[in-house]
Design a protein around this motif. Structure first.
Motif, mmCIF file in Angstrom:
data_model
loop_
_atom_site.group_PDB
_atom_site.id
_atom_site.type_symbol
_atom_site.label_atom_id
_atom_site.label_comp_id
_atom_site.label_asym_id
_atom_site.label_seq_id
_atom_site.Cartn_x
_atom_site.Cartn_y
_atom_site.Cartn_z
ATOM 1 N N ASN A 47 1.304 -11.525 -8.565
ATOM 2 C CA ASN A 47 2.489 -10.913 -7.840
ATOM 3 C C ASN A 47 3.376 -10.346 -9.039
ATOM 4 O OD1 ASN A 47 2.071 -11.821 -5.297
ATOM 5 N ND2 ASN A 47 2.906 -13.985 -5.695
ATOM 6 N N VAL A 50 1.470 -6.902 -9.954
ATOM 7 C CA VAL A 50 1.520 -5.806 -8.882
ATOM 8 C C VAL A 50 3.176 -5.379 -8.730
ATOM 9 C CG1 VAL A 50 1.809 -5.602 -6.353
ATOM 10 C CG2 VAL A 50 -0.160 -6.777 -7.263
ATOM 11 N N ASP A 54 2.561 -1.483 -8.852
ATOM 12 C CA ASP A 54 2.891 -0.435 -7.937
ATOM 13 C C ASP A 54 3.927 0.615 -8.204
ATOM 14 O OD1 ASP A 54 1.091 -1.545 -6.256
ATOM 15 O OD2 ASP A 54 2.465 -2.736 -5.143
ATOM 16 N N THR A 120 -7.913 -2.478 -13.094
ATOM 17 C CA THR A 120 -7.534 -2.671 -11.558
ATOM 18 C C THR A 120 -8.257 -1.564 -10.876
ATOM 19 O OG1 THR A 120 -5.231 -3.555 -12.070
ATOM 20 C CG2 THR A 120 -5.877 -2.782 -9.866
ATOM 21 N N VAL A 159 -7.793 -12.039 -8.220
ATOM 22 C CA VAL A 159 -8.018 -12.321 -6.853
ATOM 23 C C VAL A 159 -9.619 -12.438 -6.814
ATOM 24 C CG1 VAL A 159 -6.296 -10.668 -5.896
ATOM 25 C CG2 VAL A 159 -8.724 -9.854 -6.414
ATOM 26 N N ASN A 165 -14.466 -5.592 -2.776
ATOM 27 C CA ASN A 165 -13.451 -4.930 -3.483
ATOM 28 C C ASN A 165 -13.395 -4.519 -5.049
ATOM 29 O OD1 ASN A 165 -13.492 -7.375 -4.766
ATOM 30 N ND2 ASN A 165 -11.718 -8.478 -3.901
ATOM 31 N N ASN A 223 -13.402 0.073 -4.446
ATOM 32 C CA ASN A 223 -12.526 -0.910 -3.770
ATOM 33 C C ASN A 223 -12.722 -0.497 -2.475
ATOM 34 O OD1 ASN A 223 -11.286 -2.945 -2.694
ATOM 35 N ND2 ASN A 223 -9.677 -2.821 -4.452
ATOM 36 N N SER A 225 -11.444 -2.538 0.025
ATOM 37 C CA SER A 225 -10.598 -3.254 0.678
ATOM 38 C C SER A 225 -9.360 -2.644 0.649
ATOM 39 C CB SER A 225 -10.435 -4.540 -0.028
ATOM 40 O OG SER A 225 -9.775 -4.693 -1.146
ATOM 41 N N ASP A 226 -8.329 -3.288 1.291
ATOM 42 C CA ASP A 226 -7.011 -2.625 1.267
ATOM 43 C C ASP A 226 -6.154 -3.176 0.290
ATOM 44 O OD1 ASP A 226 -6.627 -5.044 2.622
ATOM 45 O OD2 ASP A 226 -5.803 -4.426 4.646
ATOM 46 N N LYS A 227 -6.620 -4.023 -0.683
ATOM 47 C CA LYS A 227 -5.841 -4.626 -1.728
ATOM 48 C C LYS A 227 -6.151 -4.479 -3.098
ATOM 49 C CE LYS A 227 -4.149 -9.373 -2.537
ATOM 50 N NZ LYS A 227 -4.511 -11.027 -2.154
ATOM 51 N N HIS A 228 -5.091 -4.506 -4.039
ATOM 52 C CA HIS A 228 -5.744 -4.227 -5.593
ATOM 53 C C HIS A 228 -6.537 -5.354 -5.865
ATOM 54 C CE1 HIS A 228 -2.586 -1.455 -5.616
ATOM 55 N NE2 HIS A 228 -1.658 -2.262 -5.866
ATOM 56 N N ARG A 229 -7.813 -5.061 -6.892
ATOM 57 C CA ARG A 229 -8.533 -5.837 -7.426
ATOM 58 C C ARG A 229 -8.334 -6.026 -8.798
ATOM 59 N NH1 ARG A 229 -11.099 -5.584 -11.257
ATOM 60 N NH2 ARG A 229 -12.817 -4.134 -10.784
#
Length: 278
Positions: A47, A50, A54, A120, A159, A165, A223, A225-229
């Motif tokens: 958290n 990110v 971002d 990332t 993660v 991902n 990646n 997926s819809d989330k950062h790795r």
């Protein structure tokens, strides 16, 4: 490899595990300890990271996603150097005893930390990175013998790393054992040779610790997926000159353990915390 409850509780590897880990790195190029850091700590790290990544990405999107920058290569991979602040500079990250025991064995007790960053894999990548090593030849094409390990790369995934991902792909068991000349600019094409070699996907739970010889061939993957790795990436080096790239305020340095201070002794002590940069 999973550490025992006794090892996790004590923060020390058993002599048998330490020897096995050292030999795996020397022979296979890496060792993986699964689920070492607590999930609560990993969630805090994720958290916090990110919240930096971002806004930074939105401000520097065109620069970061330019394949010409030598790192993204169309994969949507971002390398972001971390500010030396909590929770990133927690001792469990920068001087984890499971890592430092191994580093002391392989690099010597005078080793030091030279790199404090993240890698990332962001959603939306289209291609894999070229197969590569994280090092270059120390003697160009003039030395046709294998050299001792000079650097250990340490990754902490923030993660769970899955097929979907953007897992790192690794060519273990020998790529790091080539002569020094294999890492020169005019060496035989690693991507071409790697097409005909065995590789593995580094799938691992969040909070694991991956320790590898920086000469091991590997590549990043997209990646889906819809989330950062993300993973935190550190480098420990054998005794030698250091560029001093990590800015550490004096009061922060003074609060570190003696072990962490020694690992960071060649960095920029007494400097203000650096802004994130890619």
């Amino acid at each position: 490899m999973r550490l025992s409850a006794e090892e996790l509780a004590s923060g020390r590897l058993s002599p048998e595990t330490l020897e096995l880990a050292v030999q795996l790195i020397k022979v296979n190029g890496y060792v993986l300890f699964e689920e070492v850091l607590p999930r609560a700590q990993i969630e805090e790290l994720f958290n916090s990271y990110v919240s930096i990544l971002d806004p930074y990405f939105e401000q520097h999107r065109e620069e970061i996603l330019n394949p010409g920058n030598g790192f993204n290569d169309g994969t949507n991979h971002v390398r972001l150097y971390l500010p030396f602040i909590k929770p990133f500079c927690d001792e469990a990250v920068i001087a984890n005893p499971f890592v430092t025991e191994i580093a002391d064995q392989i690099l010597g007790k005078d080793c030091f930390m030279t790199y404090f960053a993240t890698n990332t894999s962001m959603p939306g990548g289209k291609t894999k990175q070229p197969v590569h090593a994280d090092t270059s030849s120390r003697y160009g094409d003039r030395y046709d013998a294998n050299l001792p390990i000079a650097n250990l790369v340490v990754n902490y995934p923030l993660v769970d790393v899955t097929e979907n991902n953007g897992p790192m792909e690794v060519w273990p068991g020998g790529t790091h054992l080539h002569p020094d000349s294999w890492y020169a600019s005019n060496a035989f094409s690693k991507p071409k040779l790697a097409e005909h070699m065995h590789y593995i996907k580094m799938l691992m739970p969040a909070g694991s610790i991956l320790i590898r010889d920086d000469r091991v061939w590997h590549r990043g993957t997209p990646n889906h997926s819809d989330k950062h790795r993300p993973n935190i990436a550190l480098i420990y080096s054998a005794n030698g000159p250091s560029a001093g790239t990590i800015q550490i305020p004096q009061e922060t340095y003074d609060e570190l353990s003696a072990k962490a201070q020694r690992l960071l002794r060649k960095e920029l002590i007494g400097y203000p915390v650096a802004e994130p940069k890619h």
